[in-house]
Design an enzyme around this catalytic site. Structure first.
Site, short mmCIF file in Angstrom:
data_model
loop_
_atom_site.label_atom_id
_atom_site.label_comp_id
_atom_site.label_asym_id
_atom_site.label_seq_id
_atom_site.Cartn_x
_atom_site.Cartn_y
_atom_site.Cartn_z
N PRO A 22 0.82 -1.21 0.00
CA PRO A 22 0.00 0.00 0.00
C PRO A 22 0.86 1.28 0.00
CG PRO A 22 -0.80 -1.57 1.62
CD PRO A 22 0.48 -2.12 1.10
N PHE A 23 0.31 2.30 -0.61
CA PHE A 23 0.92 3.65 -0.63
C PHE A 23 2.30 3.64 -1.31
CE2 PHE A 23 -1.77 3.35 3.20
CZ PHE A 23 -2.80 4.15 2.75
N ARG A 24 2.50 2.72 -2.24
CA ARG A 24 3.75 2.61 -3.01
C ARG A 24 4.97 2.35 -2.13
NH1 ARG A 24 1.77 3.25 -7.79
NH2 ARG A 24 0.20 4.83 -8.21
N LEU A 25 4.72 1.74 -0.97
CA LEU A 25 5.85 1.39 -0.08
C LEU A 25 6.21 -0.08 -0.36
CD1 LEU A 25 4.47 3.17 3.11
CD2 LEU A 25 6.03 4.06 1.38
#
Ligand SMILES: Cc1cc2nc3c(=O)[nH]c(=O)nc-3n(C[C@H](O)[C@H](O)[C@H](O)COP(=O)(O)O)c2cc1C
Length: 213
Positions: free
Chosen positions: A188-191
């Protein structure tokens, strides 16, 4: 050599933290097995990147027809664009992207032709129409019309109404022996999670690095 059509589903290595894997081939096999279950088609499709004599990259999809600790194998026409590029510069990169799993695997390495025996064995498993097509296609050359291709197919088919179709001399396979394999999984959230395995040469031990996404 693992034939992707016969891979048995196994307990995914990835049920836990995939970044804990200490060797890339078992992890690749586990991810491929999950892709076989989840992808709508061609879970063994991979982008194959080569470079031309000017150093300009070229990329196209091919089907990975086997892999083991020696490398990843695909088949094609030796005189095709990719075949000529690999003859001049036998290095390549591969990319698997399994959209439904939100995963990619990047592979780089040296390329060697498979043996005639390997190519013969794989060619013999192809449907007869595909074998005939391999004889009829001058892959990557200009084709004046679809009709011309159909005529070429009809001519080859007429020669092989009875009996096996042998492998065309200009059709074979290549093996990419990886020196780097990177596993990437969406978070999630490009992490995202990324780990890269590297080795100096085939047979050498792998080192593993976690990378910023
Ligand atoms: C999903 C997919 C799988 C493909 N698999 C192969 C393959 O295994 N071998 C092959 O020669 N071409 C395959 N092709 C066609 C290649 O992408 C390409 O058009 C062709 O090999 C000519 O490439 P070249 O001119 O760079 O040599 C595939 C295309 C797609 C979209």
């Amino acid at each position: 050599m693992t034939d992707t059509t016969s891979i048995k589903h196994q307990t995914p290595l990835t049920s836990g933290d995939f970044t804990a894997a200490d060797e890339p081939f078992a992890l690749f096999e586990a991810w491929l097995n999950e892709a076989i279950k989840s992808e709508p088609n061609d879970p063994n499709a991979m982008a194959l990147a080569t470079v031309d004599p000017d150093g300009l990259p070229d990329v196209r999809m091919v089907l990975m027809k086997g892999f083991d600790t020696e490398g990843f194998v695909f088949y094609s026409h030796i005189a095709s664009q990719k075949g000529r590029e690999l003859a001049a510069n036998p290095k390549a990169a591969l990319l698997f992207h399994w959209k439904s799993l939100r995963r990619q695997v990047r592979i780089r390495g040296n390329v060697t032709p498979v043996t005639d025996a390997e190519a013969d064995a794989y060619f013999a498993t192809r449907p007869k129409q595909a074998q005939i097509g391999a004889w009829a296609s001058k892959q990557s050359q200009e084709l004046e019309s679809r009709f011309a291709f159909e005529q070429a197919i009809a001519k080859v088919a007429a020669r092989h109404v009875i009996g096996d179709v042998p492998r065309p001399p200009g059709w074979s396979g290549w093996r990419i022996t990886p020196s780097r394999i990177e596993f990437w999984h969406d978070r999630p959230f490009r992490l995202h999670d990324r780990i890269e395995f590297r080795r100096d040469a085939a047979g050498q031990p792998w080192s593993k690095t976690r990378m910023y996404p």
